[in-house]
Scaffold this motif. Structure first.
Motif, PDB file in Angstrom:
ATOM      1  N   SER A  93     -57.921 -18.301  14.491  1.00 45.38           N
ATOM      2  CA  SER A  93     -58.383 -17.399  13.432  1.00 45.38           C
ATOM      3  C   SER A  93     -57.335 -17.209  12.350  1.00 45.38           C
ATOM      4  O   SER A  93     -57.664 -17.047  11.169  1.00 45.38           O
ATOM      5  N   SER A  94     -56.055 -17.282  12.719  1.00 47.53           N
ATOM      6  CA  SER A  94     -54.983 -17.108  11.734  1.00 47.53           C
ATOM      7  C   SER A  94     -54.924 -18.249  10.731  1.00 47.53           C
ATOM      8  O   SER A  94     -54.316 -18.113   9.661  1.00 47.53           O
ATOM      9  N   ALA A  95     -55.538 -19.380  11.046  1.00 46.32           N
ATOM     10  CA  ALA A  95     -55.500 -20.545  10.156  1.00 46.32           C
ATOM     11  C   ALA A  95     -56.810 -20.755   9.406  1.00 46.32           C
ATOM     12  O   ALA A  95     -56.946 -21.720   8.656  1.00 46.32           O
ATOM     13  N   ILE A  96     -57.788 -19.876   9.580  1.00 47.38           N
ATOM     14  CA  ILE A  96     -59.106 -20.072   8.965  1.00 47.38           C
ATOM     15  C   ILE A  96     -59.014 -20.095   7.443  1.00 47.38           C
ATOM     16  O   ILE A  96     -59.588 -20.983   6.787  1.00 47.38           O
ATOM     17  N   ARG A  97     -58.320 -19.148   6.849  1.00 45.05           N
ATOM     18  CA  ARG A  97     -58.279 -19.079   5.376  1.00 45.05           C
ATOM     19  C   ARG A  97     -57.623 -20.327   4.790  1.00 45.05           C
ATOM     20  O   ARG A  97     -58.151 -20.939   3.858  1.00 45.05           O
ATOM     21  N   GLU A  98     -56.476 -20.705   5.306  1.00 43.26           N
ATOM     22  CA  GLU A  98     -55.772 -21.874   4.780  1.00 43.26           C
ATOM     23  C   GLU A  98     -56.606 -23.144   4.942  1.00 43.26           C
ATOM     24  O   GLU A  98     -56.682 -23.977   4.035  1.00 43.26           O
ATOM     25  N   THR A  99     -57.268 -23.284   6.102  1.00 47.22           N
ATOM     26  CA  THR A  99     -58.070 -24.475   6.341  1.00 47.22           C
ATOM     27  C   THR A  99     -59.293 -24.503   5.439  1.00 47.22           C
ATOM     28  O   THR A  99     -59.648 -25.560   4.893  1.00 47.22           O
ATOM     29  N   ALA A 100     -59.939 -23.355   5.243  1.00 47.03           N
ATOM     30  CA  ALA A 100     -61.084 -23.285   4.334  1.00 47.03           C
ATOM     31  C   ALA A 100     -60.662 -23.639   2.917  1.00 47.03           C
ATOM     32  O   ALA A 100     -61.387 -24.331   2.184  1.00 47.03           O
ATOM     33  N   ARG A 101     -59.490 -23.208   2.532  1.00 48.01           N
ATOM     34  CA  ARG A 101     -58.972 -23.531   1.188  1.00 48.01           C
ATOM     35  C   ARG A 101     -58.775 -25.046   1.051  1.00 48.01           C
ATOM     36  O   ARG A 101     -59.088 -25.628   0.010  1.00 48.01           O
ATOM     37  N   ASP A 102     -58.283 -25.677   2.118  1.00 48.20           N
ATOM     38  CA  ASP A 102     -58.089 -27.127   2.092  1.00 48.20           C
ATOM     39  C   ASP A 102     -59.421 -27.873   2.014  1.00 48.20           C
ATOM     40  O   ASP A 102     -59.497 -28.964   1.437  1.00 48.20           O
ATOM     41  N   LEU A 103     -60.468 -27.282   2.603  1.00 50.09           N
ATOM     42  CA  LEU A 103     -61.772 -27.943   2.645  1.00 50.09           C
ATOM     43  C   LEU A 103     -62.588 -27.722   1.381  1.00 50.09           C
ATOM     44  O   LEU A 103     -63.572 -28.442   1.145  1.00 50.09           O
TER      45      LEU A 103
END
Length: 373
Positions: A93-103
């Motif tokens: 869950s801590s990486a959701i925002r960064e990963t969504a930004r990458d996608l």
């Protein structure tokens, strides 16, 4: 019962991208492959991708379990999502925002992004579907949750999950995003139920880990099954209170993503959250838990984010607050559990907002501390 069935007018989910090659991501990739889907699994580490492609195993996370041939591991996110009909977002869950930004720039708006993590973002108090919506505006978003241990899913053991997406006005029920994803992933031992309540599904997933820590602390401190049952039941009440305050439904919390996941996480030592609580209850410090290894325990983070969210809405979640006090504020376990048991008495149903002064709160506190001591 009406049989909505798949519609030929709705795009099929034949190509699935899974972002995250940990235990849960790899397990979901295996389930999708067994359902006849072609799967590209994104791994950050080249070694992981090479191992999956050459040996059909992910030893670091799933040991010797053999993975289906239909899984292709890649190390570029663009390669994983190219041509995908659905993207499963399976990172902490801590990486959701960064990963969504990458996608954001590589996933078409009509391709659903399915959140397979559980939690509330600290600081913002946003559910993960709202975090993804901020980073991927106008994206089709769904949530997958339920009582699942990754190794059992990977081993093709019977498992049920819930997939939720917000309803689209005028769209036939069988053509909704959640229904189409359920049809794409259900096969063999893996069965997906459909929901139109992503808020209720998310709250269950976020809070069950916090309640599991409470159950572990209780057991580790020497308390028995009665207290565990009480914590699970009243934990479910706390889940329901927060979910309905945010617009979710009580019936959703009583389902797989709430009660189902809560029961699993609070009753099996396969749960990292329960094991963490057991160690705290037995006197191990937070820093020394798991032998000092950097194990991700989602309930530690969510104890703060969930209680912050509840406070924002004027709600009291005594069990979650107790976990927060013990884990983050170094509160004494005996005193904290004693205070929990000495609270004013109340109606079990939320239909009545009335409490009664405890007839002997001091004795309740003293007995809890005596049993621990």
């Amino acid at each position: 019962m009406n049989d909505a069935g798949p519609s030929s007018s709705h795009p099929r989910c034949d190509q699935i991208a899974v972002i995250g090659a940990g235990a849960w991501g790899t397990a979901l990739a295996a389930a999708a492959a067994r359902a006849g889907r072609n799967v590209r699994l994104y791994a950050r580490r080249r070694q992981t991708a090479d191992e999956i492609n050459t040996t059909r195993r992910n030893d670091a996370y799933l040991g010797p379990l053999a993975l289906p041939d239909e899984i292709t591991a890649v190390t570029a996110m663009d390669d994983a999502v190219r041509g995908a009909d659905a993207v499963l977002l399976v990172v902490p869950s801590s990486a959701i925002r960064e990963t969504a930004r990458d996608l954001e720039n590589c996933v078409p708006r009509n391709v659903p992004v399915v959140i397979c993590a559980k939690g509330v973002e600290p600081g913002s108090g946003l559910l993960l579907c709202d975090v993804v919506a901020e980073e991927m505006p106008d994206q089709t978003i769904a949530v997958l949750s339920g009582p699942t241990f990754a190794d059992e899913v990977a081993a093709d053991m019977p498992t049920s999950v819930c997939i939720a997406s917000s309803p689209v006005p005028g769209e036939p029920v069988g053509e909704g995003t959640a229904a189409q994803l359920a049809l794409a992933l259900s096969a063999g031992s893996f069965r997906a139920y459909v929901s139109d309540d992503p808020v209720g599904v998310e709250i269950g997933g976020a809070m069950k880990n916090v309640i599991a820590i409470a159950c572990g602390i209780s057991r580790g401190a020497g308390f028995r099954s009665n207290m565990t049952a009480a914590l699970i039941t009243r934990g479910l009440a706390e889940m329901t209170m927060l979910a309905t305050a945010l617009g979710g439904r009580a019936e959703t919390v009583a389902g797989l993503s709430g009660l189902g996941d809560l029961t699993l996480t609070c009753s099996s030592e396969q749960s990292r959250n329960l094991r963490f609580g057991l160690q705290l209850g037995a006197g191990t410090s937070r820093q020394e838990a798991f032998g000092g290894a950097p194990v991700i325990v989602e309930g530690v983070r969510n104890a703060v984010s969930v209680t912050d969210l509840a406070r924002k809405h004027g709600l009291s979640l005594p069990i979650c607050e107790a976990v927060r006090a013990i884990v983050h504020d170094h509160a004494d376990i005996g005193t904290t559990l004693g205070d929990l048991w000495a609270q004013p008495l109340e109606f079990e149903s939320n239909a009545h907002d009335t409490t009664f002064r405890h007839p002997d709160a001091n004795m309740a506190r003293e007995r809890i501390e005596e049993l621990i001591g």
